[in-house]
Write a protein that holds these residues in place. Structure first.
Motif, PDB file in Angstrom:
ATOM      1  N   ILE A 125      18.073  30.903   2.909  1.00 54.89           N
ATOM      2  CA  ILE A 125      17.282  30.857   4.137  1.00 54.89           C
ATOM      3  C   ILE A 125      16.782  32.249   4.506  1.00 54.89           C
ATOM      4  CG2 ILE A 125      19.115  31.189   5.864  1.00 54.89           C
ATOM      5  CD1 ILE A 125      16.389  28.521   6.093  1.00 54.89           C
ATOM      6  N   GLY A 126      17.598  33.286   4.239  1.00 50.54           N
ATOM      7  CA  GLY A 126      17.170  34.649   4.515  1.00 50.54           C
ATOM      8  C   GLY A 126      15.979  35.050   3.665  1.00 50.54           C
ATOM      9  N   SER A 127      15.981  34.658   2.397  1.00 44.99           N
ATOM     10  CA  SER A 127      14.850  34.940   1.513  1.00 44.99           C
ATOM     11  C   SER A 127      13.604  34.201   1.980  1.00 44.99           C
ATOM     12  CB  SER A 127      15.198  34.533   0.077  1.00 44.99           C
ATOM     13  OG  SER A 127      16.304  35.268  -0.403  1.00 44.99           O
ATOM     14  N   PHE A 128      13.783  32.947   2.411  1.00 47.22           N
ATOM     15  CA  PHE A 128      12.637  32.164   2.891  1.00 47.22           C
ATOM     16  C   PHE A 128      12.056  32.771   4.157  1.00 47.22           C
ATOM     17  CE2 PHE A 128      10.847  28.502   5.276  1.00 47.22           C
ATOM     18  CZ  PHE A 128       9.855  28.137   4.362  1.00 47.22           C
ATOM     19  N   PHE A 129      12.921  33.182   5.088  1.00 46.56           N
ATOM     20  CA  PHE A 129      12.434  33.834   6.307  1.00 46.56           C
ATOM     21  C   PHE A 129      11.711  35.147   5.964  1.00 46.56           C
ATOM     22  CE2 PHE A 129      15.944  31.817   9.157  1.00 46.56           C
ATOM     23  CZ  PHE A 129      15.213  30.649   9.204  1.00 46.56           C
ATOM     24  N   ALA A 130      12.237  35.883   4.995  1.00 48.21           N
ATOM     25  CA  ALA A 130      11.587  37.124   4.585  1.00 48.21           C
ATOM     26  C   ALA A 130      10.202  36.837   3.999  1.00 48.21           C
ATOM     27  CB  ALA A 130      12.450  37.860   3.560  1.00 48.21           C
ATOM     28  N   PHE A 131      10.085  35.733   3.251  1.00 48.16           N
ATOM     29  CA  PHE A 131       8.783  35.319   2.706  1.00 48.16           C
ATOM     30  C   PHE A 131       7.812  35.045   3.849  1.00 48.16           C
ATOM     31  CE2 PHE A 131       5.883  31.869   1.588  1.00 48.16           C
ATOM     32  CZ  PHE A 131       5.253  32.394   0.475  1.00 48.16           C
ATOM     33  N   ALA A 177      11.039  43.117  -1.252  1.00 52.56           N
ATOM     34  CA  ALA A 177      11.463  43.015   0.145  1.00 52.56           C
ATOM     35  C   ALA A 177      12.187  41.695   0.399  1.00 52.56           C
ATOM     36  CB  ALA A 177      10.244  43.142   1.065  1.00 52.56           C
ATOM     37  N   ILE A 178      11.676  40.620  -0.171  1.00 52.35           N
ATOM     38  CA  ILE A 178      12.264  39.287   0.033  1.00 52.35           C
ATOM     39  C   ILE A 178      13.665  39.216  -0.564  1.00 52.35           C
ATOM     40  CG2 ILE A 178      12.080  36.864  -0.663  1.00 52.35           C
ATOM     41  CD1 ILE A 178       8.988  37.251  -0.418  1.00 52.35           C
ATOM     42  N   ILE A 179      13.822  39.678  -1.803  1.00 53.98           N
ATOM     43  CA  ILE A 179      15.132  39.617  -2.468  1.00 53.98           C
ATOM     44  C   ILE A 179      16.164  40.480  -1.747  1.00 53.98           C
ATOM     45  CG2 ILE A 179      16.402  40.222  -4.566  1.00 53.98           C
ATOM     46  CD1 ILE A 179      14.848  37.636  -4.778  1.00 53.98           C
ATOM     47  N   LEU A 180      15.772  41.698  -1.381  1.00 55.39           N
ATOM     48  CA  LEU A 180      16.706  42.588  -0.689  1.00 55.39           C
ATOM     49  C   LEU A 180      17.110  42.020   0.666  1.00 55.39           C
ATOM     50  CD1 LEU A 180      15.194  46.093  -1.502  1.00 55.39           C
ATOM     51  CD2 LEU A 180      17.460  45.269  -2.165  1.00 55.39           C
ATOM     52  N   SER A 181      16.146  41.498   1.408  1.00 52.20           N
ATOM     53  CA  SER A 181      16.434  40.918   2.715  1.00 52.20           C
ATOM     54  C   SER A 181      17.388  39.734   2.590  1.00 52.20           C
ATOM     55  CB  SER A 181      15.128  40.457   3.381  1.00 52.20           C
ATOM     56  OG  SER A 181      15.390  39.761   4.577  1.00 52.20           O
ATOM     57  N   GLY A 182      17.094  38.824   1.650  1.00 51.64           N
ATOM     58  CA  GLY A 182      17.945  37.642   1.478  1.00 51.64           C
ATOM     59  C   GLY A 182      19.335  37.981   0.989  1.00 51.64           C
ATOM     60  N   LEU A 183      19.418  38.884   0.009  1.00 48.88           N
ATOM     61  CA  LEU A 183      20.714  39.239  -0.569  1.00 48.88           C
ATOM     62  C   LEU A 183      21.607  39.950   0.443  1.00 48.88           C
ATOM     63  CD1 LEU A 183      22.550  39.407  -3.055  1.00 48.88           C
ATOM     64  CD2 LEU A 183      21.416  41.559  -3.650  1.00 48.88           C
ATOM     65  N   GLU A 216      19.465  39.375  14.276  1.00 49.64           N
ATOM     66  CA  GLU A 216      19.530  39.300  12.811  1.00 49.64           C
ATOM     67  C   GLU A 216      18.141  39.375  12.183  1.00 49.64           C
ATOM     68  OE1 GLU A 216      21.778  35.842  11.808  1.00 49.64           O
ATOM     69  OE2 GLU A 216      23.675  36.678  12.538  1.00 49.64           O
ATOM     70  N   GLU A 217      17.153  38.733  12.800  1.00 47.02           N
ATOM     71  CA  GLU A 217      15.796  38.803  12.259  1.00 47.02           C
ATOM     72  C   GLU A 217      15.217  40.210  12.379  1.00 47.02           C
ATOM     73  OE1 GLU A 217      14.169  36.480  10.434  1.00 47.02           O
ATOM     74  OE2 GLU A 217      16.160  35.579  10.561  1.00 47.02           O
ATOM     75  N   LEU A 218      15.485  40.862  13.488  1.00 50.20           N
ATOM     76  CA  LEU A 218      14.985  42.233  13.642  1.00 50.20           C
ATOM     77  C   LEU A 218      15.585  43.166  12.599  1.00 50.20           C
ATOM     78  CD1 LEU A 218      14.999  42.623  17.545  1.00 50.20           C
ATOM     79  CD2 LEU A 218      13.002  42.497  16.042  1.00 50.20           C
ATOM     80  N   LEU A 219      16.884  43.001  12.321  1.00 47.70           N
ATOM     81  CA  LEU A 219      17.539  43.902  11.367  1.00 47.70           C
ATOM     82  C   LEU A 219      17.261  43.522   9.921  1.00 47.70           C
ATOM     83  CD1 LEU A 219      19.426  46.300  10.892  1.00 47.70           C
ATOM     84  CD2 LEU A 219      21.364  44.727  11.031  1.00 47.70           C
TER      85      LEU A 219
END
Length: 311
Positions: free
Chosen positions: A193-199, A169-175, A149-152
């Motif tokens: 959490i997805g947005s935070f990981f993207a950050f 990038a952060i918003i798209l990744s999290g959404l 999931e992190e790789l994708l």
């Protein structure tokens, strides 16, 4: 790059990620159908069902998804920075706090849906975690899911979209990560959490940090939480069960309280860099989200989420 070209690239991302979703979900369904045709009596064993669902997902689904995304080669090299162990621990506590906040929103949202339809909305993840073998749960949720999931959702998406700004990038990744979970129970906390990981990823340029954080969060939620749900009967608490419940609560709420304080203290530091791309912020938000690919991706998962909530 003009506005039209930008919107086209965001749309292309949405369409390709939708294709990835079809592949990943498709192989899961194929695995279940294979099980039903081969050994129908095994269909009542949740551990076997999970194996026939998850193994195709990680052996076939995600690798095919990476191939689908591989021709989106216009990516930016993110500058690399190191994180120390204590920084990872602080990031874990902040991330877990965001997850818990999103979880509360999700529970409130599904509770409202349950009131409207006259019965509670089922929580598939809770049923899986509490009903499966803990070793299998650990393999799927703590080892495999964080890596793939992190790789994708972090590396692939952020590497290709960070040229429009770290915020984009952060918003798209999290959404896209939140929607991918396909239910309202998980959407909100997965988005947070997805947005935070993207950050973390766009700030460090090193995917191993978000994989480690993802593993830590899933270990606490799925393994420790799963053990608690499986072996502590909250309706008929014994003295030992009550002691375990108290220790578990102190552990979880301790993380959340410390994480909340850390978020407040570091709020001014949680900023994205100046955008690489000269698009106006309002125009960029419109181009990012209001396009054919992103709309279709969102509609597909919103339909799944609504169907799951109404079942």
């Amino acid at each position: 790059m003009d506005t039209k070209a930008c919107r086209k690239e965001f749309s292309r991302l949405g369409l390709k990620m939708l294709a990835c979703a079809f592949i990943i979900n498709g192989v899961q369904i194929a695995g279940q159908l294979l099980l039903a045709q081969w050994k129908i009596e095994w269909a009542s064993n949740i551990n076997i069902v999970l194996a026939f669902t998850m193994i195709p997902q990680y052996v076939i689904g995600f690798p095919c998804a990476f191939l689908v995304m591989s021709d989106m080669s216009d990516k930016r090299q993110i500058e690399k920075h190191k994180m120390k162990v204590w920084q990872l621990l602080l990031a874990f506590m902040m991330g877990y706090t965001l997850l818990m906040a999103g979880n509360l929103i999700g529970l409130g949202f599904t509770y409202g849906i349950g009131v409207l339809k006259g019965e509670p909305v089922s929580n598939a993840l809770e049923e899986i975690v509490s009903g499966t073998n803990m070793w299998l749960t650990s393999i799927y949720t703590v080892l495999l899911a964080p890596v793939f999931e992190e790789l994708l959702f972090r590396k692939v998406i952020c590497d290709r979209m960070v040229k429009y700004g770290q915020g984009a990038a952060i918003i798209l990744s999290g959404l896209m990560f939140g929607l991918f979970h396909g239910n309202f129970n998980q959407f909100f906390y997965a988005f947070f959490i997805g947005s935070f990981f993207a950050f973390i990823y766009v700030k460090t340029g090193n995917i191993k940090y978000t994989i480690i954080l993802h593993m830590m969060v899933n270990f606490v939620g799925s393994v420790i939480g799963g053990l608690f749900l499986k072996y502590v009967d909250l309706e008929n608490l014994t003295l030992v069960g009550m002691l375990i419940a108290v220790l578990y609560s102190v552990f979880i709420y301790g993380i959340v309280i410390v994480g909340f304080v850390l978020l407040l203290v570091n709020l001014s530091k949680l900023k994205v860099d100046v955008d690489y791309h000269p698009l106006m912020k309002r125009q960029r938000a419109k181009d990012m989200l209001i396009n054919v690919g992103m709309i279709l991706y969102s509609i597909f998962f919103l339909i799944l989420m609504i169907v799951q909530a109404l079942m």
